[in-house]
Scaffold this motif. Structure first.
Motif, PDB file in Angstrom:
ATOM      1  N   ASN A  41       1.039  -1.754  -0.009  1.00 40.87           N
ATOM      2  CA  ASN A  41       0.201   0.022   0.187  1.00 40.87           C
ATOM      3  C   ASN A  41       0.200   1.227  -0.079  1.00 40.87           C
ATOM      4  N   THR A  42       1.757   1.617  -0.903  1.00 41.33           N
ATOM      5  CA  THR A  42       2.907   2.132  -1.112  1.00 41.33           C
ATOM      6  C   THR A  42       2.608   3.733  -1.731  1.00 41.33           C
ATOM      7  N   TRP A  43       0.906   3.380  -2.937  1.00 41.42           N
ATOM      8  CA  TRP A  43       1.149   4.100  -4.218  1.00 41.42           C
ATOM      9  C   TRP A  43      -0.606   4.815  -3.908  1.00 41.42           C
ATOM     10  N   GLU A  44      -0.398   6.011  -3.913  1.00 38.70           N
ATOM     11  CA  GLU A  44      -1.842   6.619  -3.536  1.00 38.70           C
ATOM     12  C   GLU A  44      -2.413   6.973  -5.034  1.00 38.70           C
ATOM     13  N   LEU A  45      -3.689   6.395  -5.152  1.00 37.78           N
ATOM     14  CA  LEU A  45      -4.465   6.609  -6.518  1.00 37.78           C
ATOM     15  C   LEU A  45      -4.883   8.302  -6.847  1.00 37.78           C
ATOM     16  N   VAL A  46      -4.174   8.772  -7.492  1.00 40.05           N
ATOM     17  CA  VAL A  46      -4.622  10.581  -7.991  1.00 40.05           C
ATOM     18  C   VAL A  46      -5.668  10.389  -9.137  1.00 40.05           C
ATOM     19  N   TYR A  47      -5.467  10.138  -9.824  1.00 41.49           N
ATOM     20  CA  TYR A  47      -6.500   9.938 -10.433  1.00 41.49           C
ATOM     21  C   TYR A  47      -6.405   8.903 -12.071  1.00 41.49           C
ATOM     22  N   CYS A  48      -7.994   8.877 -12.268  1.00 45.16           N
ATOM     23  CA  CYS A  48      -8.302   7.373 -12.899  1.00 45.16           C
ATOM     24  C   CYS A  48      -9.510   7.403 -13.947  1.00 45.16           C
ATOM     25  N   ARG A  49      -9.688   6.800 -15.042  1.00 49.15           N
ATOM     26  CA  ARG A  49     -10.603   7.316 -15.982  1.00 49.15           C
ATOM     27  C   ARG A  49     -10.669   5.472 -16.501  1.00 49.15           C
ATOM     28  N   THR A  50     -11.794   5.232 -16.684  1.00 50.93           N
ATOM     29  CA  THR A  50     -12.048   3.594 -16.728  1.00 50.93           C
ATOM     30  C   THR A  50     -13.171   3.453 -17.885  1.00 50.93           C
ATOM     31  N   GLU A  51     -13.171   4.725 -18.788  1.00 51.67           N
ATOM     32  CA  GLU A  51     -13.438   4.504 -19.864  1.00 51.67           C
ATOM     33  C   GLU A  51     -13.284   5.002 -21.094  1.00 51.67           C
ATOM     34  N   GLY A  52     -12.537   3.996 -22.269  1.00 53.40           N
ATOM     35  CA  GLY A  52     -11.776   4.434 -23.656  1.00 53.40           C
ATOM     36  C   GLY A  52     -12.666   5.223 -24.290  1.00 53.40           C
ATOM     37  N   LEU A  53     -11.356   6.272 -25.047  1.00 53.90           N
ATOM     38  CA  LEU A  53     -12.485   6.652 -26.395  1.00 53.90           C
ATOM     39  C   LEU A  53     -11.620   6.612 -27.461  1.00 53.90           C
ATOM     40  N   PRO A  54     -11.626   6.014 -28.948  1.00 53.52           N
ATOM     41  CA  PRO A  54     -10.670   6.491 -29.716  1.00 53.52           C
ATOM     42  C   PRO A  54      -9.263   7.526 -29.816  1.00 53.52           C
ATOM     43  N   ARG A  55      -8.189   7.354 -29.746  1.00 54.31           N
ATOM     44  CA  ARG A  55      -7.446   7.978 -29.051  1.00 54.31           C
ATOM     45  C   ARG A  55      -6.865   8.390 -27.682  1.00 54.31           C
ATOM     46  N   GLU A  56      -7.690   8.082 -26.679  1.00 52.68           N
ATOM     47  CA  GLU A  56      -8.126   8.012 -25.600  1.00 52.68           C
ATOM     48  C   GLU A  56      -8.137   7.284 -24.901  1.00 52.68           C
ATOM     49  N   PRO A  57      -7.400   6.326 -24.774  1.00 52.40           N
ATOM     50  CA  PRO A  57      -7.084   5.135 -23.303  1.00 52.40           C
ATOM     51  C   PRO A  57      -7.391   5.455 -22.536  1.00 52.40           C
ATOM     52  N   ALA A  58      -8.202   4.673 -21.844  1.00 53.06           N
ATOM     53  CA  ALA A  58      -8.980   4.840 -19.833  1.00 53.06           C
ATOM     54  C   ALA A  58      -7.164   4.301 -19.330  1.00 53.06           C
ATOM     55  N   HIS A  59      -7.156   4.657 -18.431  1.00 51.76           N
ATOM     56  CA  HIS A  59      -5.552   4.967 -17.518  1.00 51.76           C
ATOM     57  C   HIS A  59      -5.806   5.050 -15.690  1.00 51.76           C
ATOM     58  N   PHE A  60      -5.053   5.443 -14.929  1.00 48.46           N
ATOM     59  CA  PHE A  60      -5.083   5.587 -13.797  1.00 48.46           C
ATOM     60  C   PHE A  60      -3.581   6.685 -13.593  1.00 48.46           C
ATOM     61  N   MET A  61      -3.688   6.968 -12.789  1.00 53.81           N
ATOM     62  CA  MET A  61      -2.106   7.914 -12.047  1.00 53.81           C
ATOM     63  C   MET A  61      -1.899   7.607 -10.797  1.00 53.81           C
ATOM     64  N   ALA A  62      -0.741   7.196 -10.655  1.00 49.50           N
ATOM     65  CA  ALA A  62      -0.398   7.657  -8.877  1.00 49.50           C
ATOM     66  C   ALA A  62       0.506   7.404  -8.365  1.00 49.50           C
ATOM     67  N   ILE A  63       1.130   7.753  -6.694  1.00 47.12           N
ATOM     68  CA  ILE A  63       1.819   8.325  -6.332  1.00 47.12           C
ATOM     69  C   ILE A  63       2.243   8.068  -5.037  1.00 47.12           C
ATOM     70  N   LYS A  64       3.640   7.643  -5.250  1.00 53.24           N
ATOM     71  CA  LYS A  64       4.201   6.864  -4.337  1.00 53.24           C
ATOM     72  C   LYS A  64       3.880   7.316  -3.031  1.00 53.24           C
ATOM     73  N   LYS A  65       4.029   6.752  -1.538  1.00 55.47           N
ATOM     74  CA  LYS A  65       3.774   7.971  -0.532  1.00 55.47           C
ATOM     75  C   LYS A  65       5.090   7.892  -0.202  1.00 55.47           C
ATOM     76  N   GLU A  66       5.804   7.404   0.377  1.00 56.01           N
ATOM     77  CA  GLU A  66       7.337   7.142   0.737  1.00 56.01           C
ATOM     78  C   GLU A  66       7.780   7.849   0.069  1.00 56.01           C
ATOM     79  N   MET A  67       8.339   9.259   0.621  1.00 57.43           N
ATOM     80  CA  MET A  67       9.606  10.161  -0.422  1.00 57.43           C
ATOM     81  C   MET A  67      10.814  10.027   0.416  1.00 57.43           C
ATOM     82  N   LYS A  68      11.932   9.921   0.582  1.00 56.30           N
ATOM     83  CA  LYS A  68      13.039   9.359   0.435  1.00 56.30           C
ATOM     84  C   LYS A  68      13.518  11.795   1.094  1.00 56.30           C
ATOM     85  N   LYS A  69      13.775  11.680   2.239  1.00 60.03           N
ATOM     86  CA  LYS A  69      14.232  13.215   2.499  1.00 60.03           C
ATOM     87  C   LYS A  69      15.500  12.774   2.737  1.00 60.03           C
TER      88      LYS A  69
END
Length: 540
Positions: A223-251
């Motif tokens: 559970n180290t990735w946070e979902l920030v965008y999701c699209r489940t519908e695909g259109l011609p030349r616009e595929p469905a996809h999701f984006m996630a950002i890693k929660k743990e960040m090294k400082k």
């Protein structure tokens, strides 16, 4: 990361961006909007860690970004002194200083707002125009690709395909495959396991709802990735996809000298779904090679990759600024159409100096001309399962396959099958069929009709233009199980007409089975299973 508190009011207090998918009202009620939901188990833990508890899931595939070891000698002593001097200041927290979890939560909220702000709704008329235009374009491209095939001299017999299938099975047997891969380097176990991480995400992208994708992501890499965008519908030349950002960040702790400072990364992943809906099929159907950079590219997939880049580039820039990181380490993953889209997007994203993009694709279509494919070997990985038809199929190779089938003379095998059938009938029934007379009559008709038709099929073949992109890994049946080898992408220059050409393209019966068989064989452990249960994902 404190920069998130200084964002413009437009993004800090702007209108709430709805769920990034075009979900219906019932689904929106069942799955809270991405803008408002925060992983409570994540907020209960410390966001920043001195060491990464979970490795980059794809670090072995593209080499990763290794951490530098602390330098010894005088520099190390000076660093210790600096840390001691800065320790008290670092440990004291002001009453009005925002909590780290609040800051990271703000970063995710900002990412959601920015990513969904570029979504646009379309009217029924606009959707009709989009689909009808793509359909007409796909038909025209198919006609041009098949022009040589539909020549009046080319005649097709349905039996040709089945006998040609047997011929290809005989020729491209496991011994032939082992010989062809004899001098190719095999893939190590760590890389195979990390590739399977990408396979898990690719399968997850086929889930039907945001809720399912969020749950599947929560089961990935602790559970180290946070979902920030999701699209489940695909259109011609616009595929469905999701984006996630890693929660743990090294400082970095305390002060460091300029020569000791490492590049800090914000880890982001974009997972693109493959073909599932009509809109995806139309993107696949735009298979004609068009001009792209210094070569050629699959028309529909090139446009899909450009869509992913244009949609998220500004979001990534703003989120990077808010995070306080130096660069974004972007991993793109996909299967089939999603794999090709991810590869093109990685090429385009790498044009931006603040983004280091790489992609992993499974069953990627024939996508780029050979010169472009070879320029992407450092950051694009394409995995091909045995006889998977999609990485080998373009307009040219599909037309060439049909011509090869049409010209194959199957008459000798057909006569052999007819003989066996007549013998079976004579043995099963009280009949005395004149087998030799029947065979002679059929052979005469073949001389008159079939064999001349095979000879008339044109010997011309279309030149191969498109190939799978980047560094190719072939998972092939070796007669005992599977072997994984780094294979030149030029190897996939024609369609393998085999009985598994469709099954091999599927994620579970093709790719997952190949990975699981290889790992169990090489580890000599028949009970081995992967960390992430890909079979448990709610994908139909």
């Amino acid at each position: 990361l404190l920069l998130v508190t200084h964002l413009e009011p437009t993004f800090a207090e702007g209108a709430t961006a709805g769920d990034a998918t075009n979900l219906n009202e019932q689904e929106c009620q069942q799955t809270e909007t991405l803008d408002q939901q925060v992983d409570s188990s994540f907020l209960q833990n410390k966001i920043f860690t001195q060491e990464e508890n979970v490795a980059d899931p794809f670090s072995h595939v593209h080499g990763g970004v290794p951490s530098k070891e602390q330098e010894g000698g005088i520099a190390s002593m000076l660093q210790s002194v600096v840390k001691l001097l800065s320790l008290e200041k670092a440990d004291v927290k002001k009453d009005d200083e925002p909590a780290e979890s609040d800051l990271v939560d703000g970063l995710f909220q900002t990412a959601r707002q920015l990513a969904s702000s570029s979504d646009k709704s379309r009217s029924h008329g606009e959707l009709y125009d989009l689909f009808s235009g793509a359909f007409q374009q796909a038909i025209e491209m198919m006609k041009r690709s098949m022009e040589l095939v539909w020549s009046s001299d080319n005649h097709f017999n349905i039996l040709s395909f089945w006998y040609y299938l047997e011929y290809e099975d005989e020729r491209k047997n496991p011994s032939w495959k082992r010989r062809k891969h004899r001098y190719f380097k095999q893939v190590d176990l760590d890389t195979l396991q990390e590739l399977h991480n990408g396979l898990y995400l690719s399968q997850l992208s086929y889930a039907d709802s945001v809720h399912d994708i969020r749950d599947g992501l929560a089961s990935f890499m602790n559970n180290t990735w946070e979902l920030v965008y999701c699209r489940t519908e695909g259109l011609p030349r616009e595929p469905a996809h999701f984006m996630a950002i890693k929660k743990e960040m090294k400082k970095q702790d305390g002060m460091t000298f300029p020569w000791q400072k490492e590049t800090s990364y914000l880890d982001v992943t974009i997972v693109v779904r493959g073909t599932k809906e009509l809109g995806d099929l139309l993107s696949d159907g735009l298979l004609e090679a068009e001009d792209y950079r210094d070569g050629k590219a699959h028309a529909g997939i090139a446009e899909s990759g450009a869509y992913i880049v244009n949609k998220h580039i500004e979001t990534l820039k703003r989120v990077l600024e808010a995070s306080g990181r130096d660069k974004i380490r972007l991993s793109l993953v996909g299967h089939s159409l999603g794999a090709g889209t991810a590869a093109v997007a990685a090429i385009e994203y790498n044009e931006h100096p603040l983004i280091e993009a790489s992609s992993i694709g499974f069953g990627c279509p024939a996508l780029l001309s050979l010169n472009l494919s070879q320029t992407a070997t450092d950051f694009v990985t394409t995995v091909v399962a045995d006889s998977d038809i999609i990485p080998r199929m373009s307009g040219a190779t599909f037309a060439n396959m049909l011509l090869d089938v049409a010209s194959y003379d199957f008459t000798s095998k057909a006569l052999e099958d007819l003989h066996d059938f007549l013998v079976f009938v004579n043995a099963s029934l009280p009949l005395d069929i004149p087998i030799d007379d029947i065979l002679a009559k059929v052979n005469s008709n073949m001389d008159r009709y079939d064999r001349p038709a095979f000879a008339k099929v044109t010997k011309e073949r279309l030149p191969r233009v498109l190939y799978p992109p980047g560094s190719c890994i072939h998972l092939f049946r070796d007669g005992f199980g599977y072997t994984a080898s780094y294979t030149p992408c030029s190897y996939f220059d024609s369609v393998d007409v085999t009985r598994t050409l469709l099954d091999d393209h599927m994620l579970i019966p093709g790719y997952h089975r190949a990975f699981l068989t290889m790992l169990r064989d090489r580890m000599k452990n028949l009970h081995f299973d992967f960390q992430h249960d890909i079979m448990a994902l709610p994908v139909t």
